[in-house]
Design an enzyme around this catalytic site. Sequence first.
Site, mmCIF file in Angstrom:
data_model
loop_
_atom_site.group_PDB
_atom_site.id
_atom_site.type_symbol
_atom_site.label_atom_id
_atom_site.label_comp_id
_atom_site.label_asym_id
_atom_site.label_seq_id
_atom_site.Cartn_x
_atom_site.Cartn_y
_atom_site.Cartn_z
ATOM 1 N N HIS A 270 -0.499 -4.736 -3.567
ATOM 2 C CA HIS A 270 -0.802 -4.514 -2.140
ATOM 3 C C HIS A 270 -1.394 -3.119 -1.979
ATOM 4 O O HIS A 270 -0.678 -2.121 -2.042
ATOM 5 C CB HIS A 270 0.488 -4.629 -1.308
ATOM 6 C CG HIS A 270 0.250 -4.552 0.166
ATOM 7 N ND1 HIS A 270 0.841 -5.421 1.051
ATOM 8 C CD2 HIS A 270 -0.507 -3.711 0.931
ATOM 9 C CE1 HIS A 270 0.468 -5.126 2.290
ATOM 10 N NE2 HIS A 270 -0.350 -4.085 2.244
ATOM 11 N N HIS B 66 2.044 -10.098 6.660
ATOM 12 C CA HIS B 66 2.612 -8.911 7.318
ATOM 13 C C HIS B 66 3.648 -9.452 8.296
ATOM 14 O O HIS B 66 3.292 -9.992 9.334
ATOM 15 C CB HIS B 66 1.540 -8.099 8.053
ATOM 16 C CG HIS B 66 2.101 -6.865 8.697
ATOM 17 N ND1 HIS B 66 1.750 -5.590 8.328
ATOM 18 C CD2 HIS B 66 3.040 -6.713 9.671
ATOM 19 C CE1 HIS B 66 2.435 -4.706 9.047
ATOM 20 N NE2 HIS B 66 3.215 -5.369 9.876
ATOM 21 N N ASP C 117 1.383 -0.659 -0.850
ATOM 22 C CA ASP C 117 0.874 -0.541 0.519
ATOM 23 C C ASP C 117 0.266 0.848 0.742
ATOM 24 O O ASP C 117 0.322 1.377 1.847
ATOM 25 C CB ASP C 117 1.954 -0.847 1.564
ATOM 26 C CG ASP C 117 1.377 -1.086 2.953
ATOM 27 O OD1 ASP C 117 0.167 -1.373 3.064
ATOM 28 O OD2 ASP C 117 2.138 -0.976 3.938
ATOM 29 N N HIS D 249 -4.604 -0.686 0.186
ATOM 30 C CA HIS D 249 -5.703 -0.541 1.151
ATOM 31 C C HIS D 249 -6.669 0.509 0.603
ATOM 32 O O HIS D 249 -6.314 1.668 0.475
ATOM 33 C CB HIS D 249 -5.186 -0.084 2.515
ATOM 34 C CG HIS D 249 -4.237 -1.049 3.134
ATOM 35 N ND1 HIS D 249 -4.646 -2.045 3.981
ATOM 36 C CD2 HIS D 249 -2.895 -1.189 3.003
ATOM 37 C CE1 HIS D 249 -3.600 -2.754 4.366
ATOM 38 N NE2 HIS D 249 -2.517 -2.269 3.779
HETATM 39 ZN ZN LIG Z 1 -0.617 -3.016 4.049
#
Ligand SMILES: [Zn+2]
Length: 349
Positions: free
Chosen positions: A12, A141, A252, A14
Amino acid sequence: MQLEITTPDDWHVHFRDGDALQYTVPATAKTFGRAIVMPNLVPPITTVTQAEAYRQRILAHAQGANFGSSTHLFEPLMTLYLTEQMASSEIAAAAASPHVFACKLYPAGATTNSANGVRDPANIYPLLEAMEKLDLPLLVHGEVTEQEVDIFDREAVFIDRHLAPIAKNFPGLRIVFEHITTAAAVDFVKESSNRIGATLTPQHLMHNRNDLLVGGIRPHLYCLPILKAANDQRALQQAAISGNPRFFLGTDSAPHARLTKEAACGCAGCYSAPTAIELYAEIFEQLGALDKLEGFASFFGADFYRLPRNITRLRLQRTSNIVPERAPFVGEDGIVPLHAGKTISWQQS
Ligand SMILES: [Zn+2]
């Protein structure tokens, strides 16, 4: 002392887009063999064509990424952003693509760039049916966004209102409950069939809401889902070191430039990529479970996604390592990484 593990993957992350990629992609690629790349750009990645183009932009910054004892080209694993307007044919295209590995459900308004998300998961049941049939994993999410639900309750309410019904209605659908933050989420995953897994971030393993709010607000610990109570943190830690293969690494890592977090209305997200594996090693050592790190970081996620485990190795040295106060990022202010200025005991070699 030295620790050697199979090259880990980040399930995960970004990366953002454009000028950010020159910073975010190497920070992950220097450590991880693969990463599940989240699709919440502006506009979001909703088609295989967009995902392929985004993948090329990422690969342009991954050249020569070097980790462990051998050189290996980092592999971004692309995802699509589910919307209520998406056609089932796009799910079929995603399942047929060699580069798309999952679709992500963002409740509308839940986090950064989620305005185009799903208002009611029941509205995308035809897409979930197609994903179940084609065995394309659903990434979630897991927070409701209704105003009347307290921010600390949003994950637990999401389980009852949406996730449990999805799991029941689509018993063949593989689901990753992303960045779980509560004891309720740990229990839900443990009690589910083996088609449901969960990712755990370094910030939710290292911190609880006291660290965010007691003695002054710390904007660099603000993320969504928000840090929860100490008993939740303990439940996440126990899940991470349990050896249960349905709990695996997902940072994340979510970069925001420094001044967009140090602001009257600061953005949500922790940027952990530069020292992610070191932070996990720190936590596992503190919990007396360094022997469980490799399964969590390098095996269980690959097994869940039914991908081969990496064959290269990553080495960590036990040495005093100060996380930089600031890392370079788009703009002059840079970015403040998770654990900035603090000393940790591990360093990738
Ligand atoms: Zn995320």
